[in-house]
Design an enzyme around this catalytic site. Structure first.
Site, PDB file in Angstrom:
ATOM      1  N   ARG A  48       0.815  -1.221   0.000  1.00  0.00           N
ATOM      2  CA  ARG A  48       0.000   0.000   0.000  1.00  0.00           C
ATOM      3  C   ARG A  48       0.841   1.260   0.000  1.00  0.00           C
ATOM      4  O   ARG A  48       0.356   2.349  -0.338  1.00  0.00           O
ATOM      5  CB  ARG A  48      -0.946  -0.005   1.213  1.00  0.00           C
ATOM      6  CG  ARG A  48      -1.907   1.192   1.254  1.00  0.00           C
ATOM      7  CD  ARG A  48      -2.981   1.024   2.306  1.00  0.00           C
ATOM      8  NE  ARG A  48      -2.441   0.906   3.641  1.00  0.00           N
ATOM      9  CZ  ARG A  48      -2.062   1.942   4.405  1.00  0.00           C
ATOM     10  NH1 ARG A  48      -2.140   3.178   3.931  1.00  0.00           N
ATOM     11  NH2 ARG A  48      -1.604   1.745   5.627  1.00  0.00           N
ATOM     12  N   TYR A 102     -12.643  12.165 -20.384  1.00  0.00           N
ATOM     13  CA  TYR A 102     -13.242  10.864 -20.102  1.00  0.00           C
ATOM     14  C   TYR A 102     -14.470  11.030 -19.209  1.00  0.00           C
ATOM     15  O   TYR A 102     -14.446  11.772 -18.226  1.00  0.00           O
ATOM     16  CB  TYR A 102     -12.197   9.976 -19.442  1.00  0.00           C
ATOM     17  CG  TYR A 102     -12.712   8.687 -18.869  1.00  0.00           C
ATOM     18  CD1 TYR A 102     -13.442   7.790 -19.640  1.00  0.00           C
ATOM     19  CD2 TYR A 102     -12.466   8.350 -17.531  1.00  0.00           C
ATOM     20  CE1 TYR A 102     -13.915   6.605 -19.107  1.00  0.00           C
ATOM     21  CE2 TYR A 102     -12.928   7.164 -16.993  1.00  0.00           C
ATOM     22  CZ  TYR A 102     -13.658   6.293 -17.779  1.00  0.00           C
ATOM     23  OH  TYR A 102     -14.127   5.123 -17.245  1.00  0.00           O
ATOM     24  N   ASP A 174      -4.339  13.815 -18.913  1.00  0.00           N
ATOM     25  CA  ASP A 174      -4.608  12.405 -19.145  1.00  0.00           C
ATOM     26  C   ASP A 174      -4.043  12.094 -20.527  1.00  0.00           C
ATOM     27  O   ASP A 174      -4.567  12.539 -21.547  1.00  0.00           O
ATOM     28  CB  ASP A 174      -6.119  12.146 -19.104  1.00  0.00           C
ATOM     29  CG  ASP A 174      -6.463  10.664 -19.245  1.00  0.00           C
ATOM     30  OD1 ASP A 174      -5.657   9.924 -19.831  1.00  0.00           O
ATOM     31  OD2 ASP A 174      -7.552  10.266 -18.791  1.00  0.00           O
ATOM     32  N   LYS A 199      -5.110   0.491 -20.728  1.00  0.00           N
ATOM     33  CA  LYS A 199      -5.198   0.686 -22.176  1.00  0.00           C
ATOM     34  C   LYS A 199      -3.872   0.337 -22.859  1.00  0.00           C
ATOM     35  O   LYS A 199      -3.463  -0.815 -22.830  1.00  0.00           O
ATOM     36  CB  LYS A 199      -5.630   2.121 -22.455  1.00  0.00           C
ATOM     37  CG  LYS A 199      -6.810   2.607 -21.611  1.00  0.00           C
ATOM     38  CD  LYS A 199      -8.035   1.725 -21.683  1.00  0.00           C
ATOM     39  CE  LYS A 199      -9.277   2.326 -21.069  1.00  0.00           C
ATOM     40  NZ  LYS A 199      -9.240   2.611 -19.646  1.00  0.00           N
TER      41      LYS A 199
END
Length: 387
Positions: A48, A102, A174, A199
């Site tokens: 984490r 997006y 992005d 992607k």
């Protein structure tokens, strides 16, 4: 297109690799432990905290590909995006966002920022005039996506970075649609670069992940917030993503070449109303794309004329897969109104130019001839019969 030459394939294969010091293996070893000895020098290792061996190595590879000092790997693209917002914005702050981004990001902003007391403004066209018109005393960030999803709008990154620096703002992009192969925003002064690694970086439709690249100064602040939200990625998936990136340059080059051929084919087809692809000279942002991209990418969208039933067209495809997500080695297609932008209201979609007849097309590595044949056959079978 930029003439800058980068040893991208060398970076994809060798940057940030973990050396197999015991056996000398050619691939990175994988460390799956969630419990490490905390004694001695160095930071306590814990998944984490984004600091296990595989996480650190992959972050270095991503940073190298984006010409940045530091990187961080997340469990999804939205985990990366939300971590950036939460790291740099607080109650009373204001952020300027490109309207054409997006749908998941837009939904996050609309759903969460009001509850958090964060002000925001969406701008239709990102330029010096629109940014100046929306600038406030409490503005802290500019957020863009170029090329955008799903209309492939291109934003001038030099304009954004110059405005951000002149007004002490953080600029965020992005960069998913372009990939680090076709575009490197840091070279144009953008501060923070995000990817949905699900992607192009993953590239095989079997990994969900996100990445962030930036200066070490910005990354230190991002890490402080990110570790509290727990959006880390398992080391097994980190290892798979690292393996996938080794072929990133080869895959994207092929996809980009295929997409340009397909865009030209579609642009000339009598059943197509418009094609959105920055590599076409007819694209309104072609000159900007040519100046700041190494290649125009494997993503496009196109809109049918009313003579084609788009739902029937999707049903008739045999090679191109109708599927969520994008950028795998296989070609995929979807209707944004039913998927990526379904969370937006009909009016919001209309304002962005996203119609029911619009399809987003992620071009794969297949032979172009087979893709064209598939499209032509599906269009013929989905043509509406005139009454």
């Amino acid at each position: 297109m930029s003439s800058k030459k980068r040893l991208v394939n060398t970076l994809c294969v060798h940057a940030g690799n973990l050396e197999d010091e015991k056996y000398g293996g050619a691939t990175s070893p994988i460390y799956t432990s969630t419990a490490y000895d905390y004694r001695g020098e160095g930071t306590n290792l814990y998944p984490r905290y984004f600091n296990t061996p595989n996480q650190v190595a992959l972050a270095q590879k991503i940073a190298a590909l984006e010409n940045c000092e530091a990187g961080l790997i997340f469990g999804s693209g939205m985990a990366a995006i939300s971590a950036i917002f939460m790291a740099f914005l607080k109650t009373g702050d204001h952020v300027i966002l490109q309207r054409a981004i997006y749908g998941g990001t837009s939904h996050f902003v609309d759903a969460e920022f009001t509850n958090l007391g964060i002000e925001y403004s969406f701008v239709e066209q990102v330029n010096s005039e629109s940014l100046k018109a929306h600038l406030k005393e409490n503005t802290k960030m500019i957020y863009i996506e170029t090329p955008s999803n799903p209309l492939l709008e291109v934003v001038d990154m030099t304009v954004v970075s110059a405005f951000a620096k002149a007004n002490s703002l953080i600029s965020v992009i992005d960069n998913t649609f372009a990939s680090p192969i076709n575009q490197n925003p840091a070279d144009f002064g953008i501060d923070i670069i995000i990817h949905s690694a699900t992607k192009y970086l993953g590239g095989h439709s079997d990994i969900c992940a996100g990445t962030v690249s930036s200066s070490q100064k910005h990354m230190d602040q991002i890490w402080k917030t990110a570790k509290n939200y727990g959006g880390s990625l398992s080391d097994q998936t980190v290892w798979l993503l690292e393996r996938s990136i080794k072929t990133l340059g080869l895959r994207v080059k092929r996809q980009t070449r295929n997409a340009k051929k397909l865009a030209r084919f579609l642009e000339k087809h009598p059943s197509i109303k418009r094609v959105n692809y920055p590599g076409l000279k007819s694209h309104p942002d072609h000159k900007i794309a040519k100046a700041q991209m190494h290649g125009y990418g494997g993503m496009m969208s196109f809109e049918f004329k009313e003579s084609i039933n788009h739902s029937r067209f999707l049903e008739e495809l045999q090679v191109i897969k109708v599927a969520l997500s994008l950028a795998g080695v296989e070609s995929t297609i979807l209707a944004p109104t039913e998927t990526s932008h379904s969370l937006l209201t009909p009016q919001q979609r209309k304002d962005q130019g996203i119609t029911d007849q619009l399809l987003r097309f992620s071009v794969g590595i297949e032979e172009v001839s087979s893709l064209i044949e598939d499209i032509e056959r599906a269009m013929e079978k989905s043509r509406k019969i005139a009454k």
